[in-house]
Design an enzyme around this catalytic site. Structure first.
Site, PDB file in Angstrom:
ATOM      1  N   ASP A 158      54.371  29.731  49.216  1.00 12.78           N
ATOM      2  CA  ASP A 158      54.745  30.952  49.968  1.00 12.78           C
ATOM      3  C   ASP A 158      56.205  30.211  50.729  1.00 12.78           C
ATOM      4  O   ASP A 158      55.572  29.395  51.635  1.00 12.78           O
ATOM      5  CB  ASP A 158      53.862  31.709  51.634  1.00 12.78           C
ATOM      6  CG  ASP A 158      53.270  32.350  51.171  1.00 12.78           C
ATOM      7  OD1 ASP A 158      52.966  32.820  49.961  1.00 12.78           O
ATOM      8  OD2 ASP A 158      52.309  33.387  51.366  1.00 12.78           O
ATOM      9  N   ASP A 188      49.305  44.794  44.066  1.00 12.40           N
ATOM     10  CA  ASP A 188      48.103  44.865  45.298  1.00 12.40           C
ATOM     11  C   ASP A 188      47.283  46.002  45.631  1.00 12.40           C
ATOM     12  O   ASP A 188      47.815  47.281  45.275  1.00 12.40           O
ATOM     13  CB  ASP A 188      48.927  44.724  46.581  1.00 12.40           C
ATOM     14  CG  ASP A 188      49.301  43.039  46.871  1.00 12.40           C
ATOM     15  OD1 ASP A 188      49.408  42.515  45.606  1.00 12.40           O
ATOM     16  OD2 ASP A 188      50.885  43.068  47.060  1.00 12.40           O
TER      17      ASP A 188
END
Lengths: 192, 251
Positions: free
Chosen positions: B11, B130
């Protein structure tokens, strides 16, 4: 000087960086004189064959490349374009190596994507590269096993993962993305 | 033989690695380039950089970062997060990203998938999905899982494939962060229904979980973040274990 043939066929940045790390001078170019006078030529490729052939023709490179006398390395789509034709869009290619590029069967996942081992290595391109070394590939079409095959890999059967005819070399994998063994292959090409 | 891929996900915020990174021997744990090289040396098969920068201004640091990563890394990497247009895709690819990953923007405007695959080829396009089980049905979620939709995971995945995606990165929000294993039922269903590679994400906690997602889940690749970043699982040890269990991996 190494000329990287520029015909808007995908990302060449990684290749340029790999050559930089090897300390080699390279130039991304579509200039015919610059290509003809280079010591080595890398013919990269990504994306669609039809677009790629059209771009080569627009720049007149389809007539120049087959007549080059110095070592030429086609990478991925660049290797496939060295062949006679491809099932991708059913188009004619440069016909330097007289074989036809086939579509990978839908019995397996397409694209063939990831790290696969290469074997039956038969060229100085693979000096100091061990049999069954892993290379990174991503492709939906393949070159069958032919007399010009210098390395093979297996995905739903064996196919040519590298080919050679005279001064023309082609690799289906991305040497610039295949860690140290891939960089070794690039280095070997540069010393041919 | 084609091997199963292990993919650490980093990230990135404002050009730096976020999430506590618990490594010795790193000069700067927040430096994405150094971390990427470490993973490459451990034979990670690919890397994913997910940009979570809050503002467009800060996002510009991403392009510089991609260039720096490409300059030093000799394995493939994917960049995702906040990609909205073909122009964003073009900039990232030009700076040396091998693939881009799009998520919410593909749901808002599915034509983006066709545009990217036509322009740059399917090989460079990962569509991230997702999803979460609601009343026993897998529903697609957007904006990092914050927005729910009524879209069925499997229908959307099929559409994504037919529009030209090269791979699907499926994250089960029910499993993400639990460290209890991947959502292998859904992953296996995706893998059976589609003819493009499936990257499993969400739930990795042990080495055994990777084995399960490759066997039971039929995943082509598995992605994880914290188990790698905090050193709970080391990639060489994971790959050796998988190999001993007859799963093809690059050692």
């Amino acid at each position: 000087m190494v000329a990287i043939v520029d015909y808007n066929a995908g990302n060449t940045r990684s290749l340029q960086f790999a050559l930089d790390r090897l300390g080699v001078n390279s130039s991304l170019t579509s200039n015919i004189e610059e290509i003809q006078s280079a010591e080595k030529i890398i013919f990269p490729g990504q994306g669609a064959a039809l677009n790629a052939m059209q771009n080569l023709k627009k720049k007149g490179l389809d007539k120049i490349i087959p007549n080059l006398k110095q070592p030429v390395l086609g990478i991925c789509l660049g290797m496939q374009l060295l062949c006679r034709s491809t099932e991708e869009g059913n188009i004619d290619c440069l016909d330097i190596i007289s074989t036809d590029v086939k579509k990978i069967s839908n019995k397996v996942k397409v694209p063939h994507m990831g790290w696969n081992n290469i074997s039956n290595l038969k060229s100085q391109l693979f000096n100091n590269v061990i049999d069954n070394e892993f290379m990174y590939l991503v492709h939906s079409f393949y070159v069958p096993i032919i007399p010009e095959t210098i390395a093979e890999s297996n995905y739903n059967g064996f196919f040519s993962v590298a080919i050679q005819k005279n001064n023309f070399y082609g690799v289906q994998f991305h040497p610039e993305k295949s860690s140290k063994p891939g960089i070794k292959i690039l280095e070997n090409f540069l010393t041919i | 033989m084609l091997t199963k891929r292990i993919i650490p996900c980093l990230d990135i915020k404002d050009g730096r690695t976020v999430k506590g990174v618990n490594f010795k021997n790193l000069r700067d744990a927040g430096d994405p380039v150094e971390l990427a090289e470490k993973y490459a040396n451990e034979k990670a098969d690919e890397l994913v950089f997910l940009d979570i920068s809050a503002t467009e201004q800060k996002r510009k640091t991403l392009y510089k970062l991609v260039l720096d990563v490409a300059a030093s890394l000799d394995i493939p990497f994917t960049v995702g997060g906040g990609i909205k247009s073909i122009k964003d895709v073009s900039l990232l690819l030009k700076n040396g990203a091998d693939k881009v990953s799009i998520n919410s923007s593909a749901v808002y405007r599915p034509e983006l998938i066709n545009e990217v695959s036509t322009h740059y080829g399917s090989q460079c396009l990962v569509v991230a999905i997702d999803a979460k089980k609601i009343n026993n049905k897998w529903k697609v979620h957007l904006v990092g899982g914050k927005v729910s939709t009524d879209i069925d995971l499997f229908k959307w995945a099929k559409e994504v494939e037919s529009r030209g995606a090269g791979e699907i990165l499926f994250t089960s929000m029910d499993n993400d962060g639990t460290k209890n294993g991947f959502a292998n039922d859904a992953i296996a269903k995706l893998s059976n229904q589609l003819n493009i590679p499936i990257i499993a994400s969400g739930g990795a906690g042990t080495e055994e979980h990777f084995k399960e997602t490759f066997t039971v889940g039929k995943a082509d690749a598995a992605l994880a973040a914290s188990v790698f970043h905090f050193g709970k699982i080391s990639i060489p040890s994971l790959k050796n274990k998988l190999k001993r269990q007859n799963i093809a991996v690059r050692i």
